[in-house]
Design a protein around this motif. Structure first.
Motif, PDB file in Angstrom:
ATOM      1  N   GLU A 116      49.549  52.037  -8.848  1.00  0.00           N
ATOM      2  CA  GLU A 116      50.566  51.942  -7.799  1.00  0.00           C
ATOM      3  C   GLU A 116      51.410  53.200  -7.869  1.00  0.00           C
ATOM      4  N   ARG A 118      54.973  54.999  -5.787  1.00  0.00           N
ATOM      5  CA  ARG A 118      55.966  55.000  -4.707  1.00  0.00           C
ATOM      6  C   ARG A 118      55.660  56.165  -3.782  1.00  0.00           C
ATOM      7  N   LYS A 135      43.887  55.486  -1.045  1.00  0.00           N
ATOM      8  CA  LYS A 135      44.910  54.508  -0.685  1.00  0.00           C
ATOM      9  C   LYS A 135      44.246  53.252  -0.122  1.00  0.00           C
ATOM     10  N   ASN A 137      45.208  49.658   1.841  1.00  0.00           N
ATOM     11  CA  ASN A 137      46.298  49.149   2.669  1.00  0.00           C
ATOM     12  C   ASN A 137      46.539  47.667   2.426  1.00  0.00           C
ATOM     13  N   TYR A 138      47.177  47.401   1.323  1.00  0.00           N
ATOM     14  CA  TYR A 138      47.598  46.053   0.984  1.00  0.00           C
ATOM     15  C   TYR A 138      49.108  46.034   0.868  1.00  0.00           C
ATOM     16  N   ASN A 139      49.704  44.949   1.305  1.00  0.00           N
ATOM     17  CA  ASN A 139      51.093  44.700   0.947  1.00  0.00           C
ATOM     18  C   ASN A 139      51.074  43.918  -0.348  1.00  0.00           C
ATOM     19  N   GLN A 140      51.990  44.211  -1.211  1.00  0.00           N
ATOM     20  CA  GLN A 140      52.029  43.525  -2.490  1.00  0.00           C
ATOM     21  C   GLN A 140      53.180  42.524  -2.472  1.00  0.00           C
ATOM     22  N   TYR A 141      52.928  41.343  -3.004  1.00  0.00           N
ATOM     23  CA  TYR A 141      53.931  40.286  -3.046  1.00  0.00           C
ATOM     24  C   TYR A 141      54.144  39.877  -4.501  1.00  0.00           C
TER      25      TYR A 141
END
Length: 144
Positions: A116, A118, A135, A137-141
């Motif tokens: 990961e 920033r 890269k 394209n996932y959002n991480q929760y």
């Protein structure tokens, strides 16, 4: 650069560098001190899911790296998450991060690698892309 596993005598150096990592823009927020302590203890105990390395230049500690391991069906096998790489400011842009990543690739050839970063860490992004990372394209929760 010499890369070696964490030793008990690295505790204070790791705590200071980890605090700088989390408060210096590489992470969204700092972590509780207990997380640093627990992480170091797990590494020293030999937990196979986490590994810590110290980077030395002429016997001076210049940074550290943390790796975590898991299995991913999507990735097709064992994954090495390059969880943290910290290089002290005076030693950045001298190839230490690149050397560490090549060390990791050689040490764990059976793994797929993830990390990961920033978006504001432009130098790190360029390094990772140069070394073949792409890269996703996932959002991480998170649920704590």
């Amino acid at each position: 650069m010499n890369i070696r596993e964490f030793r008990e005598e690295d505790r204070q150096d790791y705590f200071v560098m980890s605090k700088r990592f989390y408060c210096g823009g590489s992470a969204i927020r700092d972590i509780p001190e207990k997380h640093r302590i627990d992480t170091f203890e797990e590494i020293i105990k030999g937990n196979p899911l986490i590994k810590g390395c110290i980077f030395e230049n002429s016997a001076e500690i210049v940074g550290y790296g943390l790796l975590t391991f898991f299995y991913s069906r999507e990735a097709g096998g064992r994954v090495c998450l390059i969880d943290e790489i910290y290089i002290k400011p005076d030693y950045r842009n001298m190839g230490f991060g690149t050397q560490y990543l090549y060390y990791v690739f050689r040490a764990y050839p059976e793994c797929k690698f993830r990390l990961e970063v920033r978006p504001n860490k432009i130098g790190a992004v360029k390094l990772y892309e140069k070394l073949g990372f792409k890269k996703i394209n996932y959002n991480q929760y998170i649920k704590e």
